[in-house]
Design a protein around this motif. Structure first.
Motif, mmCIF file in Angstrom:
data_model
loop_
_atom_site.group_PDB
_atom_site.id
_atom_site.type_symbol
_atom_site.label_atom_id
_atom_site.label_comp_id
_atom_site.label_asym_id
_atom_site.label_seq_id
_atom_site.Cartn_x
_atom_site.Cartn_y
_atom_site.Cartn_z
ATOM 1 N N GLU A 208 0.843 -1.179 0.000
ATOM 2 C CA GLU A 208 0.000 0.000 0.000
ATOM 3 C C GLU A 208 0.884 1.236 0.000
ATOM 4 N N HIS A 209 0.763 2.005 -1.043
ATOM 5 C CA HIS A 209 1.609 3.185 -1.177
ATOM 6 C C HIS A 209 0.908 4.167 -2.094
ATOM 7 N N VAL A 210 1.575 5.239 -2.461
ATOM 8 C CA VAL A 210 0.913 6.269 -3.267
ATOM 9 C C VAL A 210 1.668 6.523 -4.561
ATOM 10 N N HIS A 211 0.909 6.848 -5.590
ATOM 11 C CA HIS A 211 1.437 7.400 -6.842
ATOM 12 C C HIS A 211 2.478 6.497 -7.507
ATOM 13 N N ILE A 212 2.142 5.226 -7.697
ATOM 14 C CA ILE A 212 3.048 4.288 -8.357
ATOM 15 C C ILE A 212 2.730 4.235 -9.852
ATOM 16 N N ARG A 213 3.771 4.339 -10.670
ATOM 17 C CA ARG A 213 3.605 4.325 -12.124
ATOM 18 C C ARG A 213 4.038 3.015 -12.775
ATOM 19 N N ASP A 214 4.992 2.306 -12.179
ATOM 20 C CA ASP A 214 5.559 1.133 -12.846
ATOM 21 C C ASP A 214 6.140 0.201 -11.798
ATOM 22 N N VAL A 215 6.291 -1.075 -12.170
ATOM 23 C CA VAL A 215 6.880 -2.075 -11.282
ATOM 24 C C VAL A 215 7.726 -3.013 -12.123
ATOM 25 N N ASP A 216 8.829 -3.523 -11.529
ATOM 26 C CA ASP A 216 9.693 -4.466 -12.233
ATOM 27 C C ASP A 216 10.314 -5.415 -11.231
ATOM 28 N N TYR A 217 10.364 -6.711 -11.602
ATOM 29 C CA TYR A 217 10.980 -7.725 -10.758
ATOM 30 C C TYR A 217 12.487 -7.771 -11.000
ATOM 31 N N ASN A 218 13.238 -8.017 -9.921
ATOM 32 C CA ASN A 218 14.655 -8.305 -10.053
ATOM 33 C C ASN A 218 14.793 -9.688 -10.701
ATOM 34 N N PRO A 219 15.495 -9.803 -11.848
ATOM 35 C CA PRO A 219 15.551 -11.089 -12.544
ATOM 36 C C PRO A 219 16.447 -12.118 -11.889
ATOM 37 N N LYS A 220 17.306 -11.696 -10.959
ATOM 38 C CA LYS A 220 18.264 -12.604 -10.333
ATOM 39 C C LYS A 220 17.921 -12.942 -8.884
ATOM 40 N N LYS A 221 17.168 -12.092 -8.236
ATOM 41 C CA LYS A 221 16.878 -12.269 -6.809
ATOM 42 C C LYS A 221 15.382 -12.375 -6.607
ATOM 43 N N GLN A 222 14.949 -13.481 -6.026
ATOM 44 C CA GLN A 222 13.533 -13.661 -5.746
ATOM 45 C C GLN A 222 13.054 -12.654 -4.710
ATOM 46 N N ASN A 223 11.784 -12.297 -4.835
ATOM 47 C CA ASN A 223 11.069 -11.447 -3.866
ATOM 48 C C ASN A 223 11.481 -9.974 -3.882
ATOM 49 N N ILE A 224 12.351 -9.578 -4.797
ATOM 50 C CA ILE A 224 12.789 -8.183 -4.848
ATOM 51 C C ILE A 224 12.145 -7.508 -6.061
ATOM 52 N N ILE A 225 11.487 -6.371 -5.816
ATOM 53 C CA ILE A 225 10.902 -5.596 -6.899
ATOM 54 C C ILE A 225 11.320 -4.134 -6.753
ATOM 55 N N ALA A 226 11.182 -3.407 -7.854
ATOM 56 C CA ALA A 226 11.386 -1.957 -7.848
ATOM 57 C C ALA A 226 10.103 -1.299 -8.326
ATOM 58 N N THR A 227 9.768 -0.152 -7.733
ATOM 59 C CA THR A 227 8.604 0.616 -8.165
ATOM 60 C C THR A 227 9.039 2.014 -8.567
ATOM 61 N N ALA A 228 8.391 2.535 -9.601
ATOM 62 C CA ALA A 228 8.600 3.917 -10.035
ATOM 63 C C ALA A 228 7.450 4.756 -9.498
ATOM 64 N N GLU A 229 7.788 5.892 -8.914
ATOM 65 C CA GLU A 229 6.793 6.663 -8.195
ATOM 66 C C GLU A 229 6.829 8.130 -8.610
ATOM 67 N N ASP A 230 5.659 8.754 -8.555
ATOM 68 C CA ASP A 230 5.538 10.121 -9.043
ATOM 69 C C ASP A 230 6.549 11.064 -8.415
ATOM 70 N N GLU A 231 6.634 11.056 -7.110
ATOM 71 C CA GLU A 231 7.367 12.106 -6.416
ATOM 72 C C GLU A 231 8.670 11.643 -5.786
ATOM 73 N N LEU A 232 8.893 10.347 -5.677
ATOM 74 C CA LEU A 232 10.012 9.854 -4.872
ATOM 75 C C LEU A 232 11.086 9.152 -5.689
ATOM 76 N N GLY A 233 11.020 9.189 -7.004
ATOM 77 C CA GLY A 233 11.998 8.437 -7.784
ATOM 78 C C GLY A 233 11.614 6.975 -7.820
ATOM 79 N N ILE A 234 12.483 6.089 -7.301
ATOM 80 C CA ILE A 234 12.155 4.663 -7.268
ATOM 81 C C ILE A 234 12.370 4.129 -5.852
ATOM 82 N N ARG A 235 11.722 2.998 -5.579
ATOM 83 C CA ARG A 235 11.879 2.300 -4.308
ATOM 84 C C ARG A 235 12.087 0.820 -4.576
ATOM 85 N N LEU A 236 12.873 0.176 -3.720
ATOM 86 C CA LEU A 236 13.080 -1.264 -3.761
ATOM 87 C C LEU A 236 12.368 -1.907 -2.585
ATOM 88 N N TRP A 237 11.761 -3.076 -2.848
ATOM 89 C CA TRP A 237 10.951 -3.753 -1.846
ATOM 90 C C TRP A 237 11.323 -5.229 -1.789
#
Length: 351
Positions: A208-237
């Motif tokens: 649950e977060h705000v203003h997400i534009r895109d998501v991508d999975y890490n191809p080498k590491k399970q359970n790791i994703i990156a999100t692109a966000e309107d105001e914050l650049g990107i985040r890793l989860w």
């Protein structure tokens, strides 16, 4: 680090554009597909190839497309197949196309429309191919549903086999298929990321977060994703701990529209947005996958994850794609139709 572009420019797109895709199935060369977004003119799909040793991007095929292209994906197991999501005055649609035999001609015959994905009652947003090798399934995402299709390109057929509803969620706007688990897909809304189990077509998890534009999975590491966000650049989860991000990587001065992990050097991430910049990040998340090649990482780079910002653009950037043939290369597409191929070799470990 701020920097201009020393990249290779392809200027063949005549109209505005926002979709570019790596042709993963073309193992012999660095090749991309790009599609235009013209309201009044007949739109085009360009097959763009890097000439080895010559430092030049050339058009290997130019194909007319009937409508504005809002999403474009290349088939990962057949270099002649790709999907588009498009719109015209009649609404939104999606199709899978086949590139004809080229025989060295750049002005090529008409694309063959293999089948349409036409069982959508809401605005279709994107089509997803299973990213690792041949798979007889496709996913399509519209505002309110995720649909799983059984496809047979040789017989030009596609059939919905299951569908999951977004229920009371805000409109879905995109997603990504988990390369580590073909039964899991992530779907993005304006304010969250939700994960579906394709076997039950039920939601299994969410961020649950705000203003997400895109998501991508890490191809080498399970359970790791990156999100692109309107105001914050990107985040890793880490999906095992979805309450808080692993890393915040601010770096764009306006909306961030796209994020992509490198297919080989998984700590390298690209982001792009409406500030007319592409950022290259070194993002360490700490896993046991120590056997894969990694970029060199001095202590300074660990403290400053932004390796470079490519800023020699005059318009917003909605499309970025790593080359799977040569993972040290990526292509970016700005809204004015300018494709630039860049090398990140200065940031890779020297053996």
């Amino acid at each position: 680090m701020q920097g201009g572009s020393g990249g290779i420019v392809y200027g063949g797109l005549k109209y505005q554009a926002r979709c570019i895709a790596d042709v993963r199935a073309d193992a012999g060369s660095t090749t991309f597909l790009a599609g235009t977004l013209s309201l009044k003119e007949e739109n085009e799909v360009h097959l763009i190839r890097l000439l080895p040793g010559e430092g030049e991007l050339v058009c290997d095929g130019l194909f007319y497309h009937p409508s504005e292209i809002w999403d474009l994906k290349s088939c990962p197991f057949d270099h002649r197949l790709f999907s588009t999501v498009y719109t015209s005055g009649e609404g939104y649609g999606a199709s899978v196309w086949k590139i004809p035999e080229l025989y060295g001609q750049s002005n090529s015959p008409q694309l063959e429309q293999l089948f349409t994905l036409d069982e959508h009652s809401s605005k279709i947003r994107c089509v997803l191919w299973w990213p690792l090798g041949k798979h007889d399934k496709l996913i399509s995402i519209d505002d309110k549903n995720i649909s799983l299709w059984n496809i047979d390109p040789s017989n030009k057929s596609a059939k919905v086999i299951s569908q999951g509803s977004a229920d009371m969620l805000p409109n879905l706007r995109g997603g990504a298929w988990d390369p580590h688990n073909h039964n899991s897909v992530a779907a993005v809304t304006d304010s969250s990321v939700h994960f579906w189990d394709l076997r039950s077509m039920k939601r299994s998890n969410s961020i649950e977060h705000v203003h997400i534009r895109d998501v991508d999975y890490n191809p080498k590491k399970q359970n790791i994703i990156a999100t692109a966000e309107d105001e914050l650049g990107i985040r890793l989860w880490d999906l095992r701990m979805p309450k808080y991000p692993l890393k915040d990587l601010p770096g764009h001065s306006h909306w961030t529209w796209a994020v992509r992990h490198n297919p080989e050097y998984d700590e390298l991430i690209l982001s792009a947005g409406t500030d007319s910049a592409v950022n290259l990040w070194l993002a360490r998340v700490g896993t046991d996958d120590s056997g894969h090649e990694s970029p060199s990482g001095s202590s300074n780079r660990q403290e400053e994850p932004l390796l470079n910002s490519y800023t020699d653009y005059e318009d917003s950037i909605y499309g970025i794609a790593w080359s799977s043939h040569d993972p040290s290369l990526f292509a970016s597409l700005s809204y004015d139709g300018r494709v630039v191929l860049e090398s990140v070799k200065p940031y890779l470990q020297r053996k």
